[in-house]
Design a protein around this motif. Structure first.
Motif, short mmCIF file in Angstrom:
data_model
loop_
_atom_site.label_atom_id
_atom_site.label_comp_id
_atom_site.label_asym_id
_atom_site.label_seq_id
_atom_site.Cartn_x
_atom_site.Cartn_y
_atom_site.Cartn_z
N LYS A 421 0.83 -1.21 0.00
CA LYS A 421 0.00 0.00 0.00
C LYS A 421 0.86 1.25 0.00
O LYS A 421 0.62 2.21 -0.74
CB LYS A 421 -0.93 -0.01 1.22
N ALA A 422 1.90 1.26 0.84
CA ALA A 422 2.76 2.44 0.93
C ALA A 422 3.48 2.67 -0.40
O ALA A 422 3.57 3.81 -0.90
CB ALA A 422 3.78 2.25 2.05
N VAL A 452 6.19 5.22 18.37
CA VAL A 452 4.98 5.75 18.98
C VAL A 452 4.55 7.02 18.24
O VAL A 452 5.37 7.85 17.87
CB VAL A 452 5.23 6.06 20.46
N GLY A 453 3.26 7.15 18.01
CA GLY A 453 2.73 8.35 17.38
C GLY A 453 1.42 8.75 18.04
O GLY A 453 0.94 8.04 18.94
N VAL A 454 0.89 9.85 17.59
CA VAL A 454 -0.42 10.25 18.10
C VAL A 454 -1.30 10.54 16.89
O VAL A 454 -0.97 11.37 16.05
CB VAL A 454 -0.32 11.45 19.08
N MET A 455 -2.39 9.79 16.80
CA MET A 455 -3.28 9.95 15.64
C MET A 455 -4.70 10.07 16.17
O MET A 455 -5.17 9.22 16.91
CB MET A 455 -3.17 8.75 14.71
N ASN A 497 -1.84 8.69 6.48
CA ASN A 497 -3.30 8.73 6.51
C ASN A 497 -3.94 7.49 5.89
O ASN A 497 -4.96 7.02 6.35
CB ASN A 497 -3.82 9.95 5.73
N GLU A 498 -3.31 6.98 4.83
CA GLU A 498 -4.00 5.96 4.05
C GLU A 498 -3.56 4.53 4.34
O GLU A 498 -4.26 3.59 4.03
CB GLU A 498 -3.79 6.23 2.55
N ARG A 500 -2.81 1.82 6.94
CA ARG A 500 -2.90 1.36 8.32
C ARG A 500 -1.67 0.51 8.63
O ARG A 500 -1.33 -0.38 7.85
CB ARG A 500 -4.15 0.51 8.48
N GLY A 501 -1.00 0.80 9.74
CA GLY A 501 0.19 0.01 10.10
C GLY A 501 1.47 0.83 10.00
O GLY A 501 2.52 0.40 10.47
N ILE A 502 1.41 2.01 9.36
CA ILE A 502 2.60 2.87 9.29
C ILE A 502 2.26 4.23 9.92
O ILE A 502 1.24 4.83 9.59
CB ILE A 502 3.03 3.10 7.82
N ASN A 503 3.09 4.66 10.84
CA ASN A 503 2.83 5.96 11.46
C ASN A 503 4.03 6.90 11.39
O ASN A 503 4.08 7.93 12.05
CB ASN A 503 2.36 5.80 12.92
N ARG A 504 5.04 6.50 10.62
CA ARG A 504 6.23 7.37 10.50
C ARG A 504 6.91 7.10 9.16
O ARG A 504 7.03 5.95 8.74
CB ARG A 504 7.20 7.07 11.65
N VAL A 505 7.35 8.18 8.50
CA VAL A 505 7.96 8.04 7.18
C VAL A 505 9.29 8.78 7.16
O VAL A 505 9.38 9.92 7.62
CB VAL A 505 7.04 8.62 6.08
N THR A 506 10.33 8.12 6.64
CA THR A 506 11.64 8.78 6.53
C THR A 506 12.10 8.70 5.08
O THR A 506 11.62 7.86 4.31
CB THR A 506 12.69 8.06 7.40
#
Ligand SMILES: Nc1ncnc2c1ncn2[C@@H]1O[C@H](COP(=O)(O)OP(=O)(O)OP(=O)(O)O)[C@@H](O)[C@H]1O
Ligand SMILES: O=c1[nH]c(=O)c2[nH+]cn([C@@H]3O[C@H](COP(=O)(O)O)[C@@H](O)[C@H]3O)c2[nH]1
Ligand SMILES: NC(=O)CC[C@H](N)C(=O)O
Ligand SMILES: [Mg+2]
Length: 520
Positions: A421-422, A452-455, A497-498, A500-506
């Motif tokens: 998906k990503a 850890v993130g906050v969504m 946003n789209e 599910r399962g990823i909360n951080r991108v580098t």
């Protein structure tokens, strides 16, 4: 390993320099066929290869150290022109009766040479009396010339910057003409090939194609061939070339490894069937591959497992079509170089490409690999020569081991789904921005790290993903693509946003070297 591609062959003996590849590229760009072999190549093998000229590469070693590498004696007795570059110059001098010593000033990077005397190597390029920019990377230097040589240019750290023995046609330079930081370095190499060695420069893709077809016919005879077709440019070019050579003796096999990108299997099969009338078998082997890879996290074990599983499938398919004796693959020269650690040679195995170093030791099928001596950009030119549509030629490379080497650590169906998906979002944005064709290869990597993130005011604890995009000519060296921050921000937001399962991108800003393009 010598081929019949052309009789105008140059031999590059590799002493382990970081830039030996570039010598090969410069020679081929001049329309002359060449191969790189380790300096330890046997004299018999050199005779069999029958080079018309020889180039000795640089090296991390020092001629002054005991046991450091030397060129086989035959190099200097064969009667062919020899060009020594850096270490190649130093060992040439040492072996012919000169002397090498550690220099007082080491030279790294940009340097200047003063041209003292005319020389065939730079005729028409540099004038006597000129001061010319070159690129140096050395600590040692020649201190005494062998008999028969004269100095034609000097530099501060290398009084013997260019030396020549015109009667034996031996030339040697302390700098590196093969790198772009030596302006006109390519012209010097051309002079060595044409003016000094009298080669013709007639190695074109049209000539390659005609000879490759002859070779395939000679190897295969009336036998049946199956071709591993991935939809990538290499195997598509190989398939079309082989089809021109042997027509309906060829069947293509597309293996869905379960490690493909979203929608890829259908896309490849449709694209190929729409354009070509070559029989294509679609094998769904996702369960087999995922089963064998369960619990495997070491990159080399992954690659070898995948290589062996491919062969298992090809063997089975060969039987099904009534016993094919040959397996064709779109193996390229870089796959071979990176996979092979020359015994006694200076280079190390970087990674086992699934189709070379990852192959099982014992194989029933004989390999047909018509592109084994080409670089990627050369294959694309051959594709144009064969009339392949742009949809094939312009595709970014996609490795046979697929997403398995873009998920460091263990592979699970869940992780594959997240990565697909990503990757889809990322490539969609690249295409929308009109960047697909300026980037050599781009993909997402799913990291085995949760952060850890906050969504939506809630806590998330999900995977991180890395984006990779590189520019390159042949995949041997690469640089990261300088996206705008705005573009990267947009992709990151969409993925988080789209997917599910990823909360951080580098974003990966490593070049090759020191990195490689893939993460495993
Ligand atoms: N899914 C697959 N099914 C069948 N054969 C494959 C598959 N993936 C790879 N191969 C074989 O392995 C070879 C090497 O793969 P590689 O990815 O380097 O080349 P490619 O896929 O043809 O081109 P590209 O590098 O542009 O992706 C291919 O040329 C092909 O013969
Ligand atoms: O078919 C393949 N089988 C493999 O095992 C393999 N490993 C790397 N690659 C591709 O090769 C190019 C260079 O990649 P690296 O810088 O990661 O070595 C890049 O284009 C990679 O995608 C592979 N292709
Ligand atoms: N680049 C090279 O070939 C260097 C050769 C040798 N190691 C030196 O330092 O002089
Ligand atoms: Mg591929």
């Amino acid at each position: 390993m010598a081929t019949e591609t052309t009789s105008d062959r140059v031999l590059i003996l590799d002493f382990g320099s970081q830039v030996t590849q570039l010598i090969a590229r410069r020679v081929r760009e001049a329309g002359v066929f060449c191969e790189i072999h380790p300096y330890s190549m046997s004299e018999a093998a050199i005779e069999a290869y029958a080079p018309k000229a020889i180039i000795l590469s640089g090296s991390p070693a020092s001629v002054t150290e005991e046991g450091s590498p030397r060129a086989p004696g035959i190099v200097f007795t064969k009667g062919v022109p020899v060009l020594g570059i850096c270490y190649g110059q130093q060992t040439m001098c040492e072996q012919l009766g000169g002397k090498v010593e550690p220099g007082e000033t080491r030279e790294f990077g940009r340097a200047f040479v003063d041209v003292k005397e005319p020389c065939a190597l730079f005729e028409g390029v540099w004038q006597v009396g000129a001061r010319e920019q070159v690129w140096m990377s050395h600590g040692d230097r020649v201190a005494k010339l062998p008999e028969g040589f004269r100095i034609v240019a000097t530099s501060e750290g290398a009084p013997y910057a260019i030396i020549a023995d015109d009667s034996r046609r031996f030339y040697a330079v302390q700098f590196h003409p093969e790198v772009v930081h030596t302006p006109h370095g390519d012209a010097l190499i051309r002079n060595f090939l044409f003016a000094v060695s009298g080669l013709s420069g007639s190695w074109t893709m049209a000539a390659f194609k005609a000879q490759a077809i002859e070779k395939i016919r000679a190897q295969v005879g009336t036998g049946k061939v199956i071709c591993g077709l991935s939809g990538g440019v290499d195997s598509s070019v190989a398939a079309v070339l082989i089809h021109e050579a042997i027509g309906d003796q060829l069947t293509c096999i597309f293996v869905d490894t379960g490690l493909m990108r979203a929608g890829e299997a259908d896309e490849v099969v449709t694209l190929f069937r729409d354009h070509y009338n070559i029989p294509l078998v679609h094998v769904d082997a996702a369960d087999l591959f995922l089963g064998k890879l369960a619990g495997v996290s070491d990159p080399e074990v992954k690659r070898k497992t995948i290589g062996a599983t491919f062969i298992e499938i090809f063997d089975a398919e060969a039987k099904k079509i009534g016993g094919a004796g040959f397996l064709a693959q779109g193996t390229l020269y870089p796959d071979v170089i990176e996979s092979v650690s020359f015994t006694g040679g200076p280079s190390v195995t970087i990674k086992s490409h699934h189709n070379v170093g990852g192959l099982p030791e014992r194989m029933n099928l004989k390999l047909v690999e018509p592109l084994r001596e080409l670089f990627k950009d050369e294959v694309r030119r051959l594709g144009v020569e064969l009339g392949l549509p742009k949809a094939f030629i312009g595709r970014h490379p996609f490795p046979g081991p697929g997403l398995a080497i873009r998920i460091p650590g263990e592979i699970t169906p869940e992780k594959l789904e997240i990565l697909r998906k990503a990757d889809t979002v990322y490539l969609e944005e690249i295409r929308n921005a009109g960047l697909y064709d300026v980037i050599w290869q781009a993909f997402a990597v799913l990291l085995p790290v949760r952060t850890v993130g906050v969504m939506g005011d809630g806590r998330s604890y999900d995977y991180a993903c890395a984006l990779r995009a590189v520019t390159s000519v042949d995949g041997m060296t690469a640089d990261y693509y300088p996206f705008s921050h705005e573009f990267l921000g947009r992709v990151a937001t969409r993925i988080i946003n789209e997917v599910r399962g990823i909360n951080r991108v580098t974003y990966d800003i490593t070049s090759k070297p020191p990195g490689t393009i893939e993460w495993e």
